[in-house]
Design a protein around this motif. Structure first.
Motif, PDB file in Angstrom:
ATOM      1  N   ASP A 283       0.962  -1.189  -0.149  1.00  0.00           N
ATOM      2  CA  ASP A 283      -0.009  -0.038   0.102  1.00  0.00           C
ATOM      3  C   ASP A 283       1.074   1.310   0.258  1.00  0.00           C
ATOM      4  OD1 ASP A 283      -2.736  -1.147   0.036  1.00  0.00           O
ATOM      5  OD2 ASP A 283      -2.357  -1.674   2.246  1.00  0.00           O
ATOM      6  N   SER A 284       0.266   2.455  -0.455  1.00  0.00           N
ATOM      7  CA  SER A 284       1.039   3.595  -0.393  1.00  0.00           C
ATOM      8  C   SER A 284       0.349   4.824   0.241  1.00  0.00           C
ATOM      9  CB  SER A 284       1.585   3.840  -1.827  1.00  0.00           C
ATOM     10  OG  SER A 284       0.424   4.171  -2.461  1.00  0.00           O
ATOM     11  N   VAL A 285       1.129   5.654   1.091  1.00  0.00           N
ATOM     12  CA  VAL A 285       0.533   6.906   1.755  1.00  0.00           C
ATOM     13  C   VAL A 285       1.402   8.003   1.458  1.00  0.00           C
ATOM     14  CG1 VAL A 285      -0.690   5.613   3.523  1.00  0.00           C
ATOM     15  CG2 VAL A 285       1.880   6.372   3.612  1.00  0.00           C
ATOM     16  N   VAL A 286       1.047   9.318   1.456  1.00  0.00           N
ATOM     17  CA  VAL A 286       1.609  10.329   1.051  1.00  0.00           C
ATOM     18  C   VAL A 286       2.624  11.081   2.014  1.00  0.00           C
ATOM     19  CG1 VAL A 286      -0.024  11.005  -0.912  1.00  0.00           C
ATOM     20  CG2 VAL A 286      -0.305  11.995   1.231  1.00  0.00           C
ATOM     21  N   ASP A 287       2.219  10.962   3.413  1.00  0.00           N
ATOM     22  CA  ASP A 287       2.965  11.517   4.526  1.00  0.00           C
ATOM     23  C   ASP A 287       2.863  10.614   5.630  1.00  0.00           C
ATOM     24  OD1 ASP A 287       0.588  11.804   5.809  1.00  0.00           O
ATOM     25  OD2 ASP A 287       0.084  13.679   4.836  1.00  0.00           O
ATOM     26  N   PHE A 288       3.577  11.040   6.925  1.00  0.00           N
ATOM     27  CA  PHE A 288       3.787  10.230   7.864  1.00  0.00           C
ATOM     28  C   PHE A 288       2.475  10.305   8.756  1.00  0.00           C
ATOM     29  CE2 PHE A 288       8.311  11.341   7.113  1.00  0.00           C
ATOM     30  CZ  PHE A 288       8.843  10.104   6.878  1.00  0.00           C
ATOM     31  N   ASN A 289       1.724  11.072   8.713  1.00  0.00           N
ATOM     32  CA  ASN A 289       0.489  10.994   9.499  1.00  0.00           C
ATOM     33  C   ASN A 289      -0.383   9.789   8.737  1.00  0.00           C
ATOM     34  OD1 ASN A 289       1.047  12.992  11.384  1.00  0.00           O
ATOM     35  ND2 ASN A 289       0.098  14.884  10.048  1.00  0.00           N
ATOM     36  N   VAL A 305      10.572   4.411   1.800  1.00  0.00           N
ATOM     37  CA  VAL A 305      10.322   6.162   2.037  1.00  0.00           C
ATOM     38  C   VAL A 305      10.976   6.893   1.159  1.00  0.00           C
ATOM     39  CG1 VAL A 305      12.220   5.892   3.858  1.00  0.00           C
ATOM     40  CG2 VAL A 305      10.576   7.683   3.757  1.00  0.00           C
ATOM     41  N   ASP A 306      10.278   7.811   0.505  1.00  0.00           N
ATOM     42  CA  ASP A 306      10.952   8.925  -0.340  1.00  0.00           C
ATOM     43  C   ASP A 306      11.877   9.557   0.356  1.00  0.00           C
ATOM     44  OD1 ASP A 306      11.304  10.838  -2.190  1.00  0.00           O
ATOM     45  OD2 ASP A 306       9.629  10.504  -3.021  1.00  0.00           O
ATOM     46  N   ALA A 307      13.163   9.712  -0.071  1.00  0.00           N
ATOM     47  CA  ALA A 307      14.150  10.908   0.370  1.00  0.00           C
ATOM     48  C   ALA A 307      13.676  12.366   0.622  1.00  0.00           C
ATOM     49  CB  ALA A 307      15.472  10.585  -0.639  1.00  0.00           C
ATOM     50  N   MET A 310      12.683  12.703   4.275  1.00  0.00           N
ATOM     51  CA  MET A 310      13.573  12.735   5.340  1.00  0.00           C
ATOM     52  C   MET A 310      13.711  13.749   6.178  1.00  0.00           C
ATOM     53  SD  MET A 310      14.831   9.509   5.362  1.00  0.00           S
ATOM     54  CE  MET A 310      15.102   8.123   4.315  1.00  0.00           C
ATOM     55  N   ASP A 311      13.359  15.107   5.923  1.00  0.00           N
ATOM     56  CA  ASP A 311      13.485  16.060   6.695  1.00  0.00           C
ATOM     57  C   ASP A 311      11.966  16.565   7.330  1.00  0.00           C
ATOM     58  OD1 ASP A 311      16.037  16.162   6.569  1.00  0.00           O
ATOM     59  OD2 ASP A 311      16.033  17.575   4.675  1.00  0.00           O
ATOM     60  N   GLN A 312      10.768  15.712   7.188  1.00  0.00           N
ATOM     61  CA  GLN A 312       9.639  16.182   7.500  1.00  0.00           C
ATOM     62  C   GLN A 312       9.127  15.176   8.466  1.00  0.00           C
ATOM     63  OE1 GLN A 312       7.245  16.627   4.058  1.00  0.00           O
ATOM     64  NE2 GLN A 312       8.703  17.075   2.693  1.00  0.00           N
ATOM     65  N   GLY A 313      10.039  14.893   9.545  1.00  0.00           N
ATOM     66  CA  GLY A 313       9.592  14.078  10.630  1.00  0.00           C
ATOM     67  C   GLY A 313       9.957  12.506  10.456  1.00  0.00           C
ATOM     68  N   PHE A 314      10.948  12.108   9.608  1.00  0.00           N
ATOM     69  CA  PHE A 314      11.188  10.701   9.636  1.00  0.00           C
ATOM     70  C   PHE A 314      11.763   9.977  10.901  1.00  0.00           C
ATOM     71  CE2 PHE A 314      14.353   7.613   8.644  1.00  0.00           C
ATOM     72  CZ  PHE A 314      13.543   6.504   8.185  1.00  0.00           C
ATOM     73  N   VAL A 331      13.896   0.882   3.307  1.00  0.00           N
ATOM     74  CA  VAL A 331      14.708   1.252   1.922  1.00  0.00           C
ATOM     75  C   VAL A 331      14.198   2.651   1.474  1.00  0.00           C
ATOM     76  CG1 VAL A 331      14.799   0.677  -0.358  1.00  0.00           C
ATOM     77  CG2 VAL A 331      14.429  -1.213   1.361  1.00  0.00           C
ATOM     78  N   GLU A 332      15.258   3.401   1.311  1.00  0.00           N
ATOM     79  CA  GLU A 332      15.058   4.811   0.704  1.00  0.00           C
ATOM     80  C   GLU A 332      15.098   5.058  -0.832  1.00  0.00           C
ATOM     81  OE1 GLU A 332      17.452   8.976   0.766  1.00  0.00           O
ATOM     82  OE2 GLU A 332      18.113   7.440   2.687  1.00  0.00           O
TER      83      GLU A 332
END
Length: 374
Positions: A283-289, A305-307, A310-314, A331-332
């Motif tokens: 499955d896929s999602v667009v953000d960490f929430n 996870v998309d690189a 990485m600066d958005q709360g990973f 896997v990045e």
């Protein structure tokens, strides 16, 4: 002038002929006896008190909640006495050791099974991942060591993760214990330098071949012991064939579930197609929430996870995830189109696959990460 004292456990003051008691007696010479007497009285008294508490419960004089409330401080008192007894024995050299090849995974599992009642009483959630690895050590000493580590860590939180594996380099058996608290304050009995910690240090010193480290954070404590007398390596990634002919491996991936986190539709689609080719559902999602919601519904085996994320709360997301599982593979997806890097064996090491290399390399990277978790 330098003076040499005999070992504390065997040193006894010798009175001179005709000397008065007040002149020959010194507490410095008798502290091992004092410690031994105190610890014996503590353990005997705590055991008698626990028997009375158990009897009151069996007769219906107290509720189970009251029994638990009384048992916890009683067990702490008893633990203090037992720890003092053992420290005294190890320090005094009164432990005879017979080094044998011991499977540490079996020994640790045995200790955890023995402590099940303690975990229930204290409301502790236990997770473990134990890989077979043999160490030259005295079985009784190793048993006492693992118990002491648990006794030290338990007051710091209600979640305990125990891991036994082989360190990548140097190749030493590695025991890791991590205790987390979910933001709740630790028990009043929590102390970095408690009697249990003194016992851990003394056993490691007396046993030899055990190197220890500890770390305290806002989330709890972590402990690592390296056993330098390791005699057998763990079966690991080398047993997995990552050659061009991977059909047998594909069959074993049919139950694997992967979650992809990326704001980019093309990346999500490329990852989905690459995983589908090796029989993995995703499955896929667009953000960490959204990722947190997805994890609550179904725990994935791996996260891509998309690189750009990485600066958005990973880091916070990963810490939250590692409270639920002892270790977790990622896997990045790197912005470098042609990149392809396998991860190492560090706790936060991560494989990387370039955006232009997803269809060709993602499957191999995913299989490598999953194989490391076996």
């Amino acid at each position: 002038m330098l003076t040499t004292r005999k070992p504390a456990a065997t040193h006894v003051a010798q009175a001179k002929p005709g000397a008065k008691e007040s002149e020959s007696w010194s507490l410095d010479d008798h502290w091992p006896t004092l410690l031994s007497s105190l610890s014996d009285q503590i353990t005997e008294g705590a055991s008698a008190l626990q028997n009375i508490i158990d009897l009151l419960l069996s007769k219906g004089r107290i509720s189970r909640q009251e029994h638990r409330s009384l048992s916890i401080p009683t067990e702490r008192i008893k633990l203090s006495g037992v720890s003092a007894q053992q420290i005294n024995r190890f320090y005094g050299g009164r432990i005879r050791q017979s080094h044998e090849k011991v499977c540490m995974a079996e020994l640790v599992e045995g200790v955890l099974q023995e402590r099940k009642k303690d975990f229930v009483i204290l409301g502790i959630e236990l997770r473990r991942k134990l890989k077979p690895v043999e160490v030259l050590v005295d079985p009784t000493v190793a048993h006492a060591f693992v118990n002491a580590v648990l006794d030290w860590g338990m007051p710091f939180g209600s979640h305990i993760d125990v891991r036994m594996d082989l360190n990548s380099w140097p190749q030493h058996a590695r025991l890791q214990v991590r205790v987390t608290n979910d933001g709740a304050p630790p028990s009043s009995g929590a102390s970095m330098d408690s009697l249990s910690w003194m016992l851990v240090r003394q056993i490691a010193l007396a046993a030899g071949g055990i190197e220890i480290e500890r770390l305290m954070t806002d989330e709890g404590v972590s402990f690592t012991a390296m056993f330098t007398r390791t005699v057998q390596a763990v079966d690991g990634i080398s047993a997995v064939d990552l050659s061009d002919n991977q059909s047998s491996m594909f069959k074993s991936l049919s139950g694997v579930y992967v979650l992809t986190i990326s704001p980019t539709l093309q990346i999500r689609a490329d990852v989905r197609d690459a995983l589908r080719e090796i029989g993995i559902t995703s499955d896929s999602v667009v953000d960490f929430n959204q990722a947190r919601e997805a994890v609550r519904s179904r725990m994935p085996n791996l996260i891509v996870v998309d690189a750009d994320m990485m600066d958005q709360g990973f880091d916070q997301f990963r810490r939250e995830l590692l409270r639920e599982v002892f270790e977790f593979p990622f896997v990045e997806i790197s912005p470098d189109d042609s990149s392809f890097d396998m991860s190492g064996f560090g706790e936060f090491s991560m494989a990387k696959v370039g955006r232009g290399n997803i269809r060709e390399a993602l499957g191999t990277a995913v299989m490598f990460e999953l194989a490391k978790m076996m």
